[in-house]
Design an enzyme around this catalytic site. Structure first.
Site, PDB file in Angstrom:
ATOM      1  CD  GLU A  30      -2.843   1.381   0.628  1.00  0.00           C
ATOM      2  OE1 GLU A  30      -2.579   1.755  -0.529  1.00  0.00           O
ATOM      3  OE2 GLU A  30      -3.999   1.211   1.043  1.00  0.00           O
ATOM      4  CG  ASP A  31      -0.685   4.964  -1.452  1.00  0.00           C
ATOM      5  OD1 ASP A  31      -1.470   4.239  -0.815  1.00  0.00           O
ATOM      6  OD2 ASP A  31      -0.999   6.079  -1.889  1.00  0.00           O
ATOM      7  CB  ILE A  51      -1.592   3.039   6.455  1.00  0.00           C
ATOM      8  CG1 ILE A  51      -1.488   1.840   5.509  1.00  0.00           C
ATOM      9  CG2 ILE A  51      -2.546   2.773   7.610  1.00  0.00           C
ATOM     10  CD1 ILE A  51      -1.087   0.556   6.139  1.00  0.00           C
ATOM     11  CG  ASP A  52      -5.305   7.977   5.439  1.00  0.00           C
ATOM     12  OD1 ASP A  52      -6.002   6.958   5.458  1.00  0.00           O
ATOM     13  OD2 ASP A  52      -5.391   8.815   4.530  1.00  0.00           O
ATOM     14  CB  THR A  53      -8.754   6.725   8.388  1.00  0.00           C
ATOM     15  OG1 THR A  53      -9.081   5.908   7.267  1.00  0.00           O
ATOM     16  CG2 THR A  53      -8.770   8.182   8.021  1.00  0.00           C
ATOM     17  CB  THR A  89      -8.466   1.763   3.110  1.00  0.00           C
ATOM     18  OG1 THR A  89      -9.183   2.988   3.010  1.00  0.00           O
ATOM     19  CG2 THR A  89      -8.346   1.134   1.751  1.00  0.00           C
ATOM     20  CE  LYS A 130      -1.955  11.446   4.977  1.00  0.00           C
ATOM     21  NZ  LYS A 130      -2.967  12.019   4.080  1.00  0.00           N
ATOM     22  CE  LYS A 148       0.565  20.005   7.221  1.00  0.00           C
ATOM     23  NZ  LYS A 148      -0.153  21.208   7.477  1.00  0.00           N
ATOM     24  CG  PHE A 149      -4.240  15.035  -0.078  1.00  0.00           C
ATOM     25  CD1 PHE A 149      -5.138  14.057   0.299  1.00  0.00           C
ATOM     26  CD2 PHE A 149      -3.882  15.130  -1.409  1.00  0.00           C
ATOM     27  CE1 PHE A 149      -5.690  13.191  -0.638  1.00  0.00           C
ATOM     28  CE2 PHE A 149      -4.419  14.279  -2.353  1.00  0.00           C
ATOM     29  CZ  PHE A 149      -5.329  13.307  -1.966  1.00  0.00           C
ATOM     30  CG  ASP A 183      -4.860  10.274  -7.664  1.00  0.00           C
ATOM     31  OD1 ASP A 183      -5.930  10.734  -8.082  1.00  0.00           O
ATOM     32  OD2 ASP A 183      -4.808   9.348  -6.830  1.00  0.00           O
ATOM     33  NE  ARG A 219      -3.337   7.982 -10.775  1.00  0.00           N
ATOM     34  CZ  ARG A 219      -3.818   7.501  -9.644  1.00  0.00           C
ATOM     35  NH1 ARG A 219      -3.002   7.024  -8.742  1.00  0.00           N
ATOM     36  NH2 ARG A 219      -5.110   7.496  -9.417  1.00  0.00           N
TER      37      ARG A 219
END
Length: 183
Positions: free
Chosen positions: A99-100, A102-104, A107, A131, A151-152, A159, A165
């Site tokens: 996976e690129d 992992i935040d919340t 998923t 994150k 941060k995004f 993307d 990308r």
């Protein structure tokens, strides 16, 4: 965090960690698309590198799955699983989910639940980015490139509405770019 990070610098070290834990066994790699494809390809290249110079090869197979959750830079709350139709091939295998970011954690928890229904021998998760966010429930992948602030991030296949990308580095998107490329 530096405003620009070249993720490939950490990928070789992650590959070494993966090989220490999973090496010597058949590895089934599952790439979480679209974001993880560059990291996945780079990580597998480093994992396979010792095979090129050795008479002892580690068998690897790959598959792809897509999880859709974002519109603009906000989570929609719905996790759509696209692909992974034949996950029954996971039974009894050593499984590496790549996976690129992992935040919340929602998923990854959804995907892990889906994967574990097929009784793999071992499941490990490698994430380039972890994150630090108050929305996290505390899940930590087995292999992490580096932690980032809440941060995004774009670039290196990450993307913003299908843009950016192609960047070879990862960086935080500016408010100006968010407005310009908003869906």
């Amino acid at each position: 965090m530096d405003s620009r990070v070249a993720p490939a610098l950490w990928t070789e070290l992650l590959a070494q960690d993966v090989m220490k834990e999973m090496g010597g066994h058949h590895i089934m790699g599952l790439c979480v698309l679209k974001w993880g494809y560059k990291f996945f390809a780079d990580l597998l290249d480093y994992i396979k590198a010792p095979n090129r110079n050795s008479d002892k090869s580690i068998p690897m197979t790959v598959d792809f799955i897509r999880l859709k959750i974002y519109c603009n830079n906000q989570s929609t709350g719905d996790i759509k699983v696209i692909g992974g139709d034949n996950l029954s091939t996971l039974t009894g295998k050593n499984f590496l989910i790549v996976e690129d970011t992992i935040d919340t954690d929602r998923t990854m928890q959804t995907l892990l639940s889906l994967v574990k229904q097929h009784n793999p021998k071992m499941v490990k998760v490698a994430s380039l980015l972890l994150k630090r966010t108050p929305r996290s429930v505390g899940y930590r992948p087995d292999f992490v490139g580096f932690e980032i602030p809440d941060k995004f991030v774009i670039g290196y296949a990450l993307d913003y509405n299908e843009y950016f990308r192609d960047l070879n580095h990862a960086c935080v998107i500016s408010e100006t770019r968010k407005a310009k490329y908003k869906a």
